[in-house]
Design a protein around this motif. Structure first.
Motif, PDB file in Angstrom:
ATOM      1  N   PHE A 138       0.859  -1.186   0.000  1.00  0.00           N
ATOM      2  CA  PHE A 138       0.000   0.000   0.000  1.00  0.00           C
ATOM      3  C   PHE A 138       0.890   1.230   0.000  1.00  0.00           C
ATOM      4  O   PHE A 138       2.093   1.146   0.284  1.00  0.00           O
ATOM      5  N   ASP A 139       0.296   2.387  -0.326  1.00  0.00           N
ATOM      6  CA  ASP A 139       1.066   3.629  -0.241  1.00  0.00           C
ATOM      7  C   ASP A 139       0.300   4.648   0.613  1.00  0.00           C
ATOM      8  O   ASP A 139      -0.791   4.365   1.111  1.00  0.00           O
ATOM      9  N   ARG A 140       0.865   5.822   0.766  1.00  0.00           N
ATOM     10  CA  ARG A 140       0.292   6.866   1.633  1.00  0.00           C
ATOM     11  C   ARG A 140      -1.092   7.317   1.181  1.00  0.00           C
ATOM     12  O   ARG A 140      -1.875   7.829   1.990  1.00  0.00           O
ATOM     13  N   ASP A 141      -1.378   7.159  -0.103  1.00  0.00           N
ATOM     14  CA  ASP A 141      -2.685   7.553  -0.629  1.00  0.00           C
ATOM     15  C   ASP A 141      -3.702   6.411  -0.539  1.00  0.00           C
ATOM     16  O   ASP A 141      -4.775   6.488  -1.125  1.00  0.00           O
ATOM     17  N   ARG A 142      -3.317   5.345   0.171  1.00  0.00           N
ATOM     18  CA  ARG A 142      -4.165   4.170   0.392  1.00  0.00           C
ATOM     19  C   ARG A 142      -4.430   3.361  -0.886  1.00  0.00           C
ATOM     20  O   ARG A 142      -5.409   2.629  -0.960  1.00  0.00           O
ATOM     21  N   HIS A 143      -3.570   3.496  -1.868  1.00  0.00           N
ATOM     22  CA  HIS A 143      -3.684   2.595  -3.013  1.00  0.00           C
ATOM     23  C   HIS A 143      -3.219   1.230  -2.526  1.00  0.00           C
ATOM     24  O   HIS A 143      -2.224   1.126  -1.799  1.00  0.00           O
ATOM     25  N   ARG A 144      -3.945   0.204  -2.927  1.00  0.00           N
ATOM     26  CA  ARG A 144      -3.654  -1.160  -2.467  1.00  0.00           C
ATOM     27  C   ARG A 144      -3.184  -2.024  -3.632  1.00  0.00           C
ATOM     28  O   ARG A 144      -3.722  -1.947  -4.726  1.00  0.00           O
ATOM     29  N   LEU A 145      -2.198  -2.857  -3.348  1.00  0.00           N
ATOM     30  CA  LEU A 145      -1.748  -3.846  -4.321  1.00  0.00           C
ATOM     31  C   LEU A 145      -2.081  -5.225  -3.759  1.00  0.00           C
ATOM     32  O   LEU A 145      -1.649  -5.572  -2.664  1.00  0.00           O
ATOM     33  N   GLY A 146      -2.913  -5.961  -4.515  1.00  0.00           N
ATOM     34  CA  GLY A 146      -3.275  -7.315  -4.086  1.00  0.00           C
ATOM     35  C   GLY A 146      -2.398  -8.341  -4.777  1.00  0.00           C
ATOM     36  O   GLY A 146      -1.264  -8.053  -5.164  1.00  0.00           O
ATOM     37  N   TYR A 147      -2.971  -9.517  -4.966  1.00  0.00           N
ATOM     38  CA  TYR A 147      -2.187 -10.605  -5.565  1.00  0.00           C
ATOM     39  C   TYR A 147      -2.299 -10.657  -7.087  1.00  0.00           C
ATOM     40  O   TYR A 147      -1.706 -11.503  -7.727  1.00  0.00           O
ATOM     41  N   GLY A 148      -3.089  -9.753  -7.653  1.00  0.00           N
ATOM     42  CA  GLY A 148      -3.170  -9.676  -9.109  1.00  0.00           C
ATOM     43  C   GLY A 148      -4.427 -10.266  -9.706  1.00  0.00           C
ATOM     44  O   GLY A 148      -4.649 -10.158 -10.916  1.00  0.00           O
ATOM     45  N   GLY A 149      -5.270 -10.874  -8.884  1.00  0.00           N
ATOM     46  CA  GLY A 149      -6.494 -11.489  -9.416  1.00  0.00           C
ATOM     47  C   GLY A 149      -7.640 -10.510  -9.594  1.00  0.00           C
ATOM     48  O   GLY A 149      -8.577 -10.778 -10.341  1.00  0.00           O
ATOM     49  N   GLY A 150      -7.580  -9.389  -8.884  1.00  0.00           N
ATOM     50  CA  GLY A 150      -8.622  -8.366  -9.007  1.00  0.00           C
ATOM     51  C   GLY A 150      -9.940  -8.724  -8.332  1.00  0.00           C
ATOM     52  O   GLY A 150     -10.963  -8.082  -8.578  1.00  0.00           O
ATOM     53  N   TYR A 151      -9.921  -9.729  -7.449  1.00  0.00           N
ATOM     54  CA  TYR A 151     -11.169 -10.200  -6.827  1.00  0.00           C
ATOM     55  C   TYR A 151     -11.840  -9.117  -5.968  1.00  0.00           C
ATOM     56  O   TYR A 151     -13.045  -8.887  -6.069  1.00  0.00           O
ATOM     57  N   TYR A 152     -11.049  -8.453  -5.120  1.00  0.00           N
ATOM     58  CA  TYR A 152     -11.623  -7.418  -4.262  1.00  0.00           C
ATOM     59  C   TYR A 152     -12.066  -6.207  -5.082  1.00  0.00           C
ATOM     60  O   TYR A 152     -13.098  -5.607  -4.793  1.00  0.00           O
ATOM     61  N   ASP A 153     -11.294  -5.855  -6.093  1.00  0.00           N
ATOM     62  CA  ASP A 153     -11.665  -4.718  -6.947  1.00  0.00           C
ATOM     63  C   ASP A 153     -13.010  -4.976  -7.624  1.00  0.00           C
ATOM     64  O   ASP A 153     -13.884  -4.108  -7.645  1.00  0.00           O
ATOM     65  N   ARG A 154     -13.185  -6.177  -8.150  1.00  0.00           N
ATOM     66  CA  ARG A 154     -14.448  -6.501  -8.827  1.00  0.00           C
ATOM     67  C   ARG A 154     -15.605  -6.537  -7.831  1.00  0.00           C
ATOM     68  O   ARG A 154     -16.687  -6.030  -8.105  1.00  0.00           O
ATOM     69  N   TYR A 155     -15.369  -7.131  -6.669  1.00  0.00           N
ATOM     70  CA  TYR A 155     -16.423  -7.244  -5.666  1.00  0.00           C
ATOM     71  C   TYR A 155     -16.873  -5.857  -5.206  1.00  0.00           C
ATOM     72  O   TYR A 155     -18.071  -5.575  -5.121  1.00  0.00           O
ATOM     73  N   LEU A 156     -15.924  -4.983  -4.927  1.00  0.00           N
ATOM     74  CA  LEU A 156     -16.253  -3.654  -4.412  1.00  0.00           C
ATOM     75  C   LEU A 156     -16.768  -2.708  -5.499  1.00  0.00           C
ATOM     76  O   LEU A 156     -17.430  -1.720  -5.192  1.00  0.00           O
ATOM     77  N   THR A 157     -16.488  -3.017  -6.747  1.00  0.00           N
ATOM     78  CA  THR A 157     -17.069  -2.238  -7.835  1.00  0.00           C
ATOM     79  C   THR A 157     -18.563  -2.536  -7.916  1.00  0.00           C
ATOM     80  O   THR A 157     -19.392  -1.654  -8.128  1.00  0.00           O
TER      81      THR A 157
END
Length: 198
Positions: A138-157
């Motif tokens: 993660f960085d100071r702007d709260r950008h998150r890096l996961g494992y590359g599958g995009g599962y959380y990104d898709r779920y939260l979209t």
């Protein structure tokens, strides 16, 4: 962009794996105490957590306490064939769990499934549902890096109203200068480490 992400991912997993077991336990305990003192946790009656894997922030005690306090606990089950993640309610960490994708502990499908669409907008807006999520960096702007599958990104979209009520649990060493971000990436509402909250 993706190459940058893969390099960061590889290095950060190496760093996280390098933490000793005692350090991971201590840091996880400190993160737990910070979590339980947060108003966001107190307000929630339903917590979507995860079963920690390898060197992730340890969630075993967190998940037990969620249930002990009478909150509903939901954990994710991953469907790699359709790149989907669903959450099922767990009431017993032994009986309701099995070893699933990549050797990660997952709830069995006969458990009640979390239905985002059945939740009222008011409940979601008031933070009655809280999501705890893992990550690699993660960085100071709260950008998150996961494992590359995009599962959380898709779920939260799809479950947009949940975004503000998400907490990334991570060790301080997982912070990087900048996580390369794309329009499809979803930032957690908070990042919680052993040293503080951002």
């Amino acid at each position: 962009m993706s190459m940058d992400k893969s390099l960061i991912r590889k290095e950060q997993i190496r760093l996280r794996d390098g933490l000793g077991k005692d350090e991971r336990c201590l840091f996880s305990e400190q993160i737990s105490e910070r979590l339980f003192s947060m108003e966001e946790y107190s307000l929630a009656d339903t917590v979507m957590s995860y079963a920690s894997f390898r060197s992730e922030v340890i969630t075993d005690a967190i998940n037990r306490r969620i249930m002990d306090e009478g909150k509903k606990l939901y954990l994710p089950r991953t469907y790699m064939d359709r790149k989907q993640m669903l959450f099922f309610q767990v009431k017993d960490m032994e009986r309701d769990m099995e070893t699933g994708t990549m050797g990660i502990r997952e709830p069995i499908e006969t458990c009640p499934r979390f239905d985002y669409h059945a939740e009222s907008a008011a409940r979601l807006e008031k933070g009655r549902v809280l999501m705890l999520m893992p990550g690699v960096a993660f960085d100071r702007d709260r950008h998150r890096l996961g494992y590359g599958g995009g599962y959380y990104d898709r779920y939260l979209t799809e479950c947009d109203a949940l975004r503000a009520h998400t907490i990334l649990l991570a060790y301080g060493i997982q912070e990087v200068n900048a996580v390369p971000s794309e329009t499809t990436d979803v930032r957690p509402g908070f990042v919680l480490t052993e040293t503080g909250l951002m």
